[in-house]
Design an enzyme around this catalytic site. Structure first.
Site, PDB file in Angstrom:
ATOM      1  N   GLY A  36     -14.567 -49.553  29.293  1.00 39.15           N
ATOM      2  CA  GLY A  36     -15.156 -49.816  27.992  1.00 39.15           C
ATOM      3  C   GLY A  36     -14.208 -50.612  27.115  1.00 39.15           C
ATOM      4  O   GLY A  36     -13.472 -51.469  27.588  1.00 39.15           O
ATOM      5  N   LEU A  37     -14.227 -50.313  25.812  1.00 38.16           N
ATOM      6  CA  LEU A  37     -13.391 -51.002  24.832  1.00 38.16           C
ATOM      7  C   LEU A  37     -13.625 -52.506  24.843  1.00 38.16           C
ATOM      8  O   LEU A  37     -12.696 -53.300  24.707  1.00 38.16           O
ATOM      9  CB  LEU A  37     -11.898 -50.702  25.072  1.00 38.16           C
ATOM     10  N   CYS A  38     -14.876 -52.905  25.035  1.00 37.69           N
ATOM     11  CA  CYS A  38     -15.208 -54.333  25.032  1.00 37.69           C
ATOM     12  C   CYS A  38     -16.468 -54.585  24.203  1.00 37.69           C
ATOM     13  O   CYS A  38     -17.328 -55.379  24.596  1.00 37.69           O
ATOM     14  CB  CYS A  38     -15.370 -54.858  26.452  1.00 37.69           C
ATOM     15  N   GLY A  39     -16.577 -53.880  23.085  1.00 41.51           N
ATOM     16  CA  GLY A  39     -17.689 -54.122  22.178  1.00 41.51           C
ATOM     17  C   GLY A  39     -19.038 -53.810  22.810  1.00 41.51           C
ATOM     18  O   GLY A  39     -19.211 -52.812  23.515  1.00 41.51           O
ATOM     19  N   ALA A  48     -15.409 -60.430  24.834  1.00 44.61           N
ATOM     20  CA  ALA A  48     -15.885 -59.274  24.072  1.00 44.61           C
ATOM     21  C   ALA A  48     -14.742 -58.298  23.800  1.00 44.61           C
ATOM     22  O   ALA A  48     -14.648 -57.736  22.697  1.00 44.61           O
ATOM     23  CB  ALA A  48     -17.007 -58.575  24.835  1.00 44.61           C
TER      24      ALA A  48
END
Length: 295
Positions: free
Chosen positions: A89-92, A250
């Site tokens: 994750g951590l990609c908007g 992103a």
């Protein structure tokens, strides 16, 4: 004073988080350039391959001898959806936008009475779609490194094997098309059967015609049988490269926003800390003065 200590620890924690997000932004930015160059370099080749196959396919769309990868099996009741996301994750909104597009497609096909099977590429798509969906295959780990053509060939080989065994009628892939560092577009591209008659497989290519100005040897049928499996791998490889560039873009933007938000939070917490500290000092002075007056 306990409140001051808690605020001080909170500021220290946010500063540590800010350092991490800033470092992740720099790493994503360094990876973005390479991923963007790879995606942009693959586009002309993938589009040229698809256009050539369409030109070749002009005389075979109504021919029984045409390869099944070109014209299909005459049915469209069972759909295989390749949903390509990242493992982390951590990609908007990178993963959520792809999953949202896939769910809309799934609902549309189910409304039409179709059966859906999922080929999951990336842990996020598996986690989001495994409930109430038939996931027949899952591949993870591709987003942790630069995509290789061998990875696309492996996916294409599994897809062709399942198609030859009659497990589905139509196959398509969901991915994020890279437009810029701040813009990525969810794209669905049909892979099997290959769309012909000037129909575009995605929104990111010019329309083509089926009138081939070339003569082929040994013949169009033999060339199609050889190139169609390769084209499947090439189109999947292009989608993986587009996804890789979109993911890094992103993530870079998400970490940039997180870094800025952390800076704003540090300012607010520092202001609260200073006010609380000033109030505590003022209170102590008042107590000292009151005690001295009492004596």
């Amino acid at each position: 004073m306990a409140n001051l200590k808690a605020l001080k620890n909170r500021i220290k924690s946010v500063k540590s988080t800010q350092k991490i997000t800033k470092a992740m932004k720099m790493v994503a930015a360094s990876k973005l350039r390479r991923s963007q160059m790879a995606a942009e370099a693959a586009r002309p080749f993938a589009l040229a391959m698809e256009e050539m196959l369409r030109n070749l396919a002009g005389g075979f769309t109504q021919n029984d001898s045409a390869p099944p990868l070109l014209i299909g099996n005459g049915q469209d009741d069972r759909h295989m959806l390749i949903v390509a996301t990242s493992d982390r994750g951590l990609c908007g909104g990178f993963n959520s936008s792809i999953i949202k597009g896939a769910r809309l497609k799934i609902r549309q096909l189910i409304t039409e009475g179709k059966k859906i099977r999922i080929f999951s590429v990336g842990r996020k798509s598996e986690d989001a779609l495994r409930k109430n969906n038939d996931i027949v295959e899952k591949i993870t780990g591709l987003s942790r490194r630069a995509p290789a053509f061998k990875d696309a060939e492996n996916i294409a080989h599994k897809i062709i094997s399942m198609y030859n065994h009659g497990e589905f009628d139509v196959c398509g892939i969901f991915y994020n098309h890279f437009k810029s560092a701040i813009s990525q577009e969810v794209t669905y591209q049909q892979l099997i059967p290959l769309p012909v008659d000037g129909e575009k497989t995605t929104n990111h290519q010019p329309p083509t015609t089926n009138h081939a100005p070339y003569e082929y040897e040994p013949n169009e049928e033999s060339i199609l049988k050889e190139l169609l499996p390769q084209n499947l791998a090439i189109q999947i490889y292009r989608a993986l490269l587009e996804n890789a560039a979109s993911e890094q873009a992103a993530r870079m933007m998400a970490m940039d926003n997180a870094t800025r938000n952390a800076g704003d939070m540090i300012k607010d917490l520092t202001l609260v800390y200073n006010r609380t500290r000033q109030a505590a000092i003022t209170k102590e002075l008042i107590e000292i003065i009151s005690g001295a007056e009492a004596v």
